[in-house]
Design a protein around this motif. Structure first.
Motif, short mmCIF file in Angstrom:
data_model
loop_
_atom_site.label_atom_id
_atom_site.label_comp_id
_atom_site.label_asym_id
_atom_site.label_seq_id
_atom_site.Cartn_x
_atom_site.Cartn_y
_atom_site.Cartn_z
N ASP A 27 54.64 28.03 25.06
CA ASP A 27 55.15 29.40 25.22
C ASP A 27 56.06 29.56 26.43
O ASP A 27 57.04 30.31 26.37
CB ASP A 27 53.99 30.40 25.31
CG ASP A 27 53.24 30.54 24.00
OD1 ASP A 27 53.69 30.00 22.97
OD2 ASP A 27 52.18 31.19 24.02
N ALA A 28 55.75 28.86 27.51
CA ALA A 28 56.58 28.98 28.72
C ALA A 28 58.00 28.50 28.44
O ALA A 28 58.98 29.15 28.84
CB ALA A 28 55.96 28.18 29.87
N THR A 29 58.14 27.38 27.74
CA THR A 29 59.46 26.86 27.41
C THR A 29 60.15 27.72 26.37
O THR A 29 61.36 27.97 26.45
CB THR A 29 59.37 25.40 26.93
OG1 THR A 29 58.66 24.63 27.92
CG2 THR A 29 60.73 24.79 26.70
N LEU A 30 59.38 28.21 25.39
CA LEU A 30 59.93 29.07 24.35
C LEU A 30 60.63 30.28 24.95
O LEU A 30 61.67 30.71 24.46
CB LEU A 30 58.81 29.52 23.41
CG LEU A 30 59.20 30.44 22.25
CD1 LEU A 30 60.07 29.70 21.24
CD2 LEU A 30 57.95 30.98 21.57
N HIS A 31 60.07 30.83 26.02
CA HIS A 31 60.59 32.07 26.59
C HIS A 31 61.29 31.88 27.94
O HIS A 31 61.57 32.85 28.63
CB HIS A 31 59.47 33.10 26.69
CG HIS A 31 58.88 33.44 25.35
ND1 HIS A 31 59.62 34.07 24.36
CD2 HIS A 31 57.67 33.19 24.81
CE1 HIS A 31 58.86 34.21 23.29
NE2 HIS A 31 57.68 33.68 23.53
N ALA A 32 61.60 30.62 28.29
CA ALA A 32 62.29 30.34 29.55
C ALA A 32 63.79 30.54 29.38
O ALA A 32 64.38 30.16 28.37
CB ALA A 32 62.01 28.90 29.99
N SER A 33 64.41 31.12 30.39
CA SER A 33 65.85 31.29 30.40
C SER A 33 66.47 30.23 31.32
O SER A 33 65.96 29.99 32.41
CB SER A 33 66.21 32.69 30.92
OG SER A 33 67.61 32.80 31.06
N GLY A 85 68.86 41.95 16.97
CA GLY A 85 69.33 41.35 18.21
C GLY A 85 70.82 41.40 18.46
O GLY A 85 71.26 41.12 19.57
N TYR A 86 71.61 41.74 17.45
CA TYR A 86 73.06 41.80 17.65
C TYR A 86 73.37 42.84 18.72
O TYR A 86 72.94 43.98 18.62
CB TYR A 86 73.78 42.13 16.34
CG TYR A 86 75.29 42.17 16.52
CD1 TYR A 86 76.01 40.99 16.60
CD2 TYR A 86 75.96 43.38 16.63
CE1 TYR A 86 77.39 41.02 16.78
CE2 TYR A 86 77.33 43.42 16.81
CZ TYR A 86 78.04 42.23 16.88
OH TYR A 86 79.40 42.26 17.07
N GLY A 87 74.10 42.42 19.74
CA GLY A 87 74.49 43.33 20.81
C GLY A 87 73.44 43.54 21.88
O GLY A 87 73.61 44.39 22.75
N HIS A 88 72.36 42.76 21.84
CA HIS A 88 71.34 42.91 22.87
C HIS A 88 71.90 42.65 24.27
O HIS A 88 72.67 41.71 24.46
CB HIS A 88 70.19 41.93 22.63
CG HIS A 88 69.10 42.46 21.77
ND1 HIS A 88 67.92 41.78 21.58
CD2 HIS A 88 68.98 43.61 21.05
CE1 HIS A 88 67.13 42.48 20.78
NE2 HIS A 88 67.77 43.59 20.44
N THR A 89 71.47 43.46 25.20
CA THR A 89 71.76 43.21 26.61
C THR A 89 70.84 42.08 27.07
O THR A 89 69.84 41.78 26.39
CB THR A 89 71.48 44.46 27.45
OG1 THR A 89 70.07 44.74 27.39
CG2 THR A 89 72.30 45.67 26.98
N PRO A 90 71.10 41.48 28.22
CA PRO A 90 70.17 40.46 28.73
C PRO A 90 68.74 40.99 28.87
O PRO A 90 67.78 40.27 28.59
CB PRO A 90 70.78 40.07 30.08
CG PRO A 90 72.24 40.31 29.90
CD PRO A 90 72.31 41.55 29.03
N GLU A 91 68.60 42.24 29.25
CA GLU A 91 67.27 42.83 29.41
C GLU A 91 66.57 42.97 28.05
O GLU A 91 65.37 42.70 27.94
CB GLU A 91 67.36 44.20 30.11
CG GLU A 91 67.85 44.14 31.54
CD GLU A 91 69.38 43.96 31.66
OE1 GLU A 91 69.82 43.42 32.70
OE2 GLU A 91 70.12 44.32 30.71
N GLN A 92 67.30 43.41 27.04
CA GLN A 92 66.72 43.53 25.71
C GLN A 92 66.34 42.16 25.15
O GLN A 92 65.28 42.00 24.55
CB GLN A 92 67.70 44.23 24.75
CG GLN A 92 67.87 45.69 25.03
CD GLN A 92 69.03 46.27 24.22
OE1 GLN A 92 70.13 45.71 24.18
NE2 GLN A 92 68.76 47.40 23.56
N ALA A 93 67.21 41.18 25.35
CA ALA A 93 66.91 39.82 24.87
C ALA A 93 65.68 39.26 25.57
O ALA A 93 64.83 38.63 24.93
CB ALA A 93 68.12 38.92 25.07
N ALA A 94 65.55 39.50 26.86
CA ALA A 94 64.39 39.00 27.61
C ALA A 94 63.09 39.64 27.12
O ALA A 94 62.02 39.04 27.20
CB ALA A 94 64.58 39.25 29.10
#
Length: 174
Positions: A27-33, A85-94
């Motif tokens: 999970d940590a790698t799945l959600h790592a940026s 997800g189209y047009g997501h901001t970095p905050e929305q994507a996170a």
């Protein structure tokens, strides 16, 4: 090979690569940026699956797998169920997080299965049908399906790159 066979094969290759990217992924790698505001593997695979689901359901005139099979509830994201997800901001994507790789893989496989089922009935003549008049020129079924394949291939490639950046990944053989 028919156009339907070709498109099914293209999306099948994406499915195989999604399985490879997600195989034994924690999970940590799945959600790592990888950096400020960059998309995660989880977001990339969720997004490509949502776009495929949304677009195939749209042209097939069916309910999306995401809602029909209860995935929206299982992901439990603080998003409208129509959001892909189209047009997501970095905050929305996170914020697309809190789920594991197994759920994501299951959703993508179900989306692929529904796509393959739809594509099995698509003829070469069907590809000329206009499915979206919001563009100039209007979008045909063939253009829409190629767009889905292209988008999915790009995003699974990005996810595979991140998997390699964060650790090791061997693509599936074949």
């Amino acid at each position: 090979m028919t156009p339907a066979d070709l498109l099914t094969d293209a999306l099948g290759r994406v499915r195989e690569d999604v399985d490879g990217v997600l195989d034994n992924l924690d999970d940590a790698t799945l959600h790592a940026s990888p950096g400020n505001g960059a998309n995660t593997i989880g977001w990339l695979i969720w997004h490509l699956s949502r776009v495929q689901d949304d677009h195939i359901a749209g042209v097939a005139g069916t309910e999306q797998v995401y809602t029909a099979e209860g995935f929206a509830e299982r992901f439990a994201l603080d998003l409208d169920v129509a959001d892909h997800g189209y047009g997501h901001t970095p905050e929305q994507a996170a914020a697309v997080s809190g789920f594991g790789a197994d759920l994501l893989a299951e959703y993508h496989r179900a989306t692929y299965a529904r796509s393959a089922e739809y594509l099995a009935g698509v003829s070469a003549d069907d590809l000329e049908r206009v499915v979206d008049t919001n563009w100039d020129p209007p979008v045909t079924l063939g253009v829409r399906l190629v767009s889905v394949c292209n988008d999915c291939a790009q995003h699974v490639g990005q996810a595979a790159y991140l998997r390699g950046l964060f650790g090791s990944w061997a693509p599936p053989s074949g």
